[in-house]
Every structure is written in structure tokens, then in C-alpha cells.
Motif scaffolding. Sequence first.
Motif, PDB file in Angstrom:
ATOM      1  N   GLN A 122       7.820  13.048  -2.368  1.00 46.95           N
ATOM      2  CA  GLN A 122       6.469  13.153  -3.191  1.00 46.95           C
ATOM      3  C   GLN A 122       5.976  11.926  -2.499  1.00 46.95           C
ATOM      4  OE1 GLN A 122       5.823  14.971  -5.560  1.00 46.95           O
ATOM      5  NE2 GLN A 122       7.784  15.744  -5.942  1.00 46.95           N
ATOM      6  N   VAL A 123       4.515  12.235  -2.358  1.00 46.05           N
ATOM      7  CA  VAL A 123       3.423  11.340  -1.801  1.00 46.05           C
ATOM      8  C   VAL A 123       2.934  10.433  -2.911  1.00 46.05           C
ATOM      9  CG1 VAL A 123       1.503  11.123  -0.444  1.00 46.05           C
ATOM     10  CG2 VAL A 123       3.400  12.764   0.266  1.00 46.05           C
ATOM     11  N   GLN A 124       2.409   9.149  -3.114  1.00 47.75           N
ATOM     12  CA  GLN A 124       1.877   8.502  -3.924  1.00 47.75           C
ATOM     13  C   GLN A 124       0.679   7.948  -3.292  1.00 47.75           C
ATOM     14  OE1 GLN A 124       5.428   7.417  -3.471  1.00 47.75           O
ATOM     15  NE2 GLN A 124       5.802   9.282  -4.683  1.00 47.75           N
ATOM     16  N   LEU A 125      -0.311   7.816  -4.038  1.00 44.50           N
ATOM     17  CA  LEU A 125      -1.473   7.251  -3.620  1.00 44.50           C
ATOM     18  C   LEU A 125      -1.893   6.170  -4.613  1.00 44.50           C
ATOM     19  CD1 LEU A 125      -3.809  10.394  -2.922  1.00 44.50           C
ATOM     20  CD2 LEU A 125      -2.206   9.202  -1.378  1.00 44.50           C
ATOM     21  N   VAL A 126      -2.517   5.199  -4.153  1.00 49.87           N
ATOM     22  CA  VAL A 126      -2.956   4.040  -4.999  1.00 49.87           C
ATOM     23  C   VAL A 126      -4.209   3.613  -4.399  1.00 49.87           C
ATOM     24  CG1 VAL A 126      -2.160   1.815  -5.716  1.00 49.87           C
ATOM     25  CG2 VAL A 126      -0.378   3.372  -5.214  1.00 49.87           C
ATOM     26  N   GLU A 127      -5.158   3.537  -5.172  1.00 51.47           N
ATOM     27  CA  GLU A 127      -6.576   3.314  -5.239  1.00 51.47           C
ATOM     28  C   GLU A 127      -6.740   1.607  -5.772  1.00 51.47           C
ATOM     29  OE1 GLU A 127      -7.828   7.600  -6.555  1.00 51.47           O
ATOM     30  OE2 GLU A 127      -6.747   5.982  -7.952  1.00 51.47           O
ATOM     31  N   SER A 128      -7.557   0.957  -5.126  1.00 53.79           N
ATOM     32  CA  SER A 128      -7.944  -0.289  -5.476  1.00 53.79           C
ATOM     33  C   SER A 128      -9.419  -0.305  -5.028  1.00 53.79           C
ATOM     34  CB  SER A 128      -7.126  -1.586  -4.645  1.00 53.79           C
ATOM     35  OG  SER A 128      -7.291  -1.335  -3.547  1.00 53.79           O
ATOM     36  N   GLY A 129     -10.273  -1.517  -5.753  1.00 50.43           N
ATOM     37  CA  GLY A 129     -11.326  -1.844  -5.095  1.00 50.43           C
ATOM     38  C   GLY A 129     -12.747  -1.529  -6.250  1.00 50.43           C
ATOM     39  N   GLY A 130     -12.341  -0.845  -7.083  1.00 51.93           N
ATOM     40  CA  GLY A 130     -13.527  -0.303  -8.123  1.00 51.93           C
ATOM     41  C   GLY A 130     -13.880  -1.591  -9.001  1.00 51.93           C
ATOM     42  N   GLY A 131     -14.858  -1.576  -9.729  1.00 51.07           N
ATOM     43  CA  GLY A 131     -15.363  -2.531 -10.688  1.00 51.07           C
ATOM     44  C   GLY A 131     -16.810  -2.367 -11.115  1.00 51.07           C
ATOM     45  N   SER A 160       1.836   6.638   0.308  1.00 51.35           N
ATOM     46  CA  SER A 160       3.446   6.153   0.592  1.00 51.35           C
ATOM     47  C   SER A 160       4.167   7.442   0.126  1.00 51.35           C
ATOM     48  CB  SER A 160       3.622   5.048  -0.231  1.00 51.35           C
ATOM     49  OG  SER A 160       3.841   4.941  -1.411  1.00 51.35           O
ATOM     50  N   GLY A 161       5.407   7.423   0.719  1.00 49.54           N
ATOM     51  CA  GLY A 161       6.249   8.315   0.427  1.00 49.54           C
ATOM     52  C   GLY A 161       6.914   8.972   1.942  1.00 49.54           C
ATOM     53  N   SER A 162       7.362  10.053   1.682  1.00 43.93           N
ATOM     54  CA  SER A 162       7.911  10.716   2.933  1.00 43.93           C
ATOM     55  C   SER A 162       7.014  11.374   3.705  1.00 43.93           C
ATOM     56  CB  SER A 162       9.172  11.587   2.438  1.00 43.93           C
ATOM     57  OG  SER A 162       8.760  12.461   1.451  1.00 43.93           O
ATOM     58  N   ILE A 163       6.135  10.841   4.218  1.00 43.32           N
ATOM     59  CA  ILE A 163       4.959  11.339   4.963  1.00 43.32           C
ATOM     60  C   ILE A 163       5.275  11.647   6.394  1.00 43.32           C
ATOM     61  CG2 ILE A 163       2.590  10.850   5.437  1.00 43.32           C
ATOM     62  CD1 ILE A 163       1.995   9.188   2.954  1.00 43.32           C
ATOM     63  N   SER A 180       2.648  13.553   8.265  1.00 49.71           N
ATOM     64  CA  SER A 180       1.366  13.487   8.844  1.00 49.71           C
ATOM     65  C   SER A 180       0.509  13.608   7.574  1.00 49.71           C
ATOM     66  CB  SER A 180       1.316  14.414   9.905  1.00 49.71           C
ATOM     67  OG  SER A 180       1.256  15.813   9.471  1.00 49.71           O
ATOM     68  N   ILE A 181      -0.695  13.077   7.964  1.00 52.03           N
ATOM     69  CA  ILE A 181      -1.883  13.199   7.154  1.00 52.03           C
ATOM     70  C   ILE A 181      -3.057  13.967   7.640  1.00 52.03           C
ATOM     71  CG2 ILE A 181      -3.480  12.378   5.240  1.00 52.03           C
ATOM     72  CD1 ILE A 181      -1.546  10.109   4.976  1.00 52.03           C
ATOM     73  N   ASN A 182      -3.311  15.167   7.457  1.00 51.92           N
ATOM     74  CA  ASN A 182      -4.203  15.625   8.021  1.00 51.92           C
ATOM     75  C   ASN A 182      -5.819  15.229   7.707  1.00 51.92           C
ATOM     76  OD1 ASN A 182      -2.654  17.554   9.320  1.00 51.92           O
ATOM     77  ND2 ASN A 182      -2.596  18.903   7.562  1.00 51.92           N
ATOM     78  N   SER A 183      -5.947  15.253   6.145  1.00 53.86           N
ATOM     79  CA  SER A 183      -7.518  14.808   5.743  1.00 53.86           C
ATOM     80  C   SER A 183      -7.049  13.638   4.538  1.00 53.86           C
ATOM     81  CB  SER A 183      -7.899  16.050   5.091  1.00 53.86           C
ATOM     82  OG  SER A 183      -9.259  15.868   4.536  1.00 53.86           O
ATOM     83  N   ARG A 217       4.853  16.408   4.230  1.00 53.63           N
ATOM     84  CA  ARG A 217       5.905  15.280   3.966  1.00 53.63           C
ATOM     85  C   ARG A 217       7.280  16.065   4.144  1.00 53.63           C
ATOM     86  NH1 ARG A 217       8.316  16.679  -0.845  1.00 53.63           N
ATOM     87  NH2 ARG A 217       7.237  18.604  -2.344  1.00 53.63           N
ATOM     88  N   GLY A 218       8.356  15.160   3.852  1.00 58.90           N
ATOM     89  CA  GLY A 218       9.718  15.802   4.283  1.00 58.90           C
ATOM     90  C   GLY A 218      10.445  15.096   5.418  1.00 58.90           C
ATOM     91  N   SER A 219      11.118  15.865   6.068  1.00 58.59           N
ATOM     92  CA  SER A 219      12.029  15.288   7.217  1.00 58.59           C
ATOM     93  C   SER A 219      11.540  16.205   8.276  1.00 58.59           C
ATOM     94  CB  SER A 219      13.322  15.220   6.913  1.00 58.59           C
ATOM     95  OG  SER A 219      13.788  16.575   6.674  1.00 58.59           O
ATOM     96  N   ASN A 220      12.152  15.862   9.533  1.00 54.13           N
ATOM     97  CA  ASN A 220      12.062  17.047  10.672  1.00 54.13           C
ATOM     98  C   ASN A 220      12.822  18.200  10.323  1.00 54.13           C
ATOM     99  OD1 ASN A 220      10.277  15.184  12.078  1.00 54.13           O
ATOM    100  ND2 ASN A 220      12.246  13.895  12.999  1.00 54.13           N
ATOM    101  N   TYR A 221      13.617  18.348   9.520  1.00 55.14           N
ATOM    102  CA  TYR A 221      14.267  19.458   9.197  1.00 55.14           C
ATOM    103  C   TYR A 221      13.824  20.196   8.018  1.00 55.14           C
ATOM    104  CZ  TYR A 221      17.741  16.692  12.068  1.00 55.14           C
ATOM    105  OH  TYR A 221      17.991  15.935  13.043  1.00 55.14           O
TER     106      TYR A 221
END
Length: 123
Positions: free
Chosen positions: A1-10, A25-28, A30-33, A101-105
Motif C-alpha cells: 500500500q501507498v500512504q500519503l500524508v498532507e500537512s500545512g493547511g490552516g 510512503s510505502g512500497s513505492i 516509481s511515482i509518475n504523477s 508499487r511492489g517489488s521488482n518481481y
Amino acid sequence: QVQLVESGGGLVQPGGSLRLSCAASGSILSINSMGWYRQAPGKQRELVATITSGGSTNYADSVKGRFTISRDNAKNTVYLQMNSLKPEDTAVYYCNAKGLRGSNYLRFSFDSWGQGTQVTVSS
């Protein structure tokens, strides 16, 4: 799984600035976008800005010239610098990331969202 954590609002006054951050974060592999979307009360979620791994950007017309999206590929982090904020920018801002995400296999595509961060522009 891939988790996204935001910060900075207010809360910020009209004309002010905020900087949002989103770390993936997670078993990433590559991130395309990566991008930012927002949803105001009673409205549909809309695109704010996106950026590819190569640095190509896309902005909603309503934020062009005021917002700047950037990313740190080494940290899997995307930023949104918001200047000259207006009351109509008030919304929950969501981070999005698409990639592999995942592994090379064994690889899977992912399309993940953060939990959202509130931005309120008001005097």
C-alpha cells in the motif's frame, strides 16, 4: 500500500500565503504523477495542479499565477505554494499520487489519496 500524508493547511487572511506538503510512503517503485485537488462544501472535487516525474506541470485556470506546484523525487514529496489567497480558495485540499508499487518481481499500479487538509481563507 501507498500512504500519503498532507500537512500545512490552516486559516489565513485574504492575500496571504500557505505552503502544503504531501509525503508518500510505502512500497513505492516509481511515482509518475503527483497533484493537488480540492473540494469546497457543496461542490465537486476539482483539480488544482499536477506535476509529473519529469517536472511538467498543469494548473487550473483559477490558480494560475498564484499557486506553484513542485516536487522532490528523492523524498517522494510534493508541495503546493499558495500565494495571494482568496476566500474562494477555501476548501479541503487532497494530495494524489499515481505510479507503481511492489517489488521488482511483482508490480502493481497505484492511485492513492491523502486524508485531506483544510485551507480556510477569511478575514
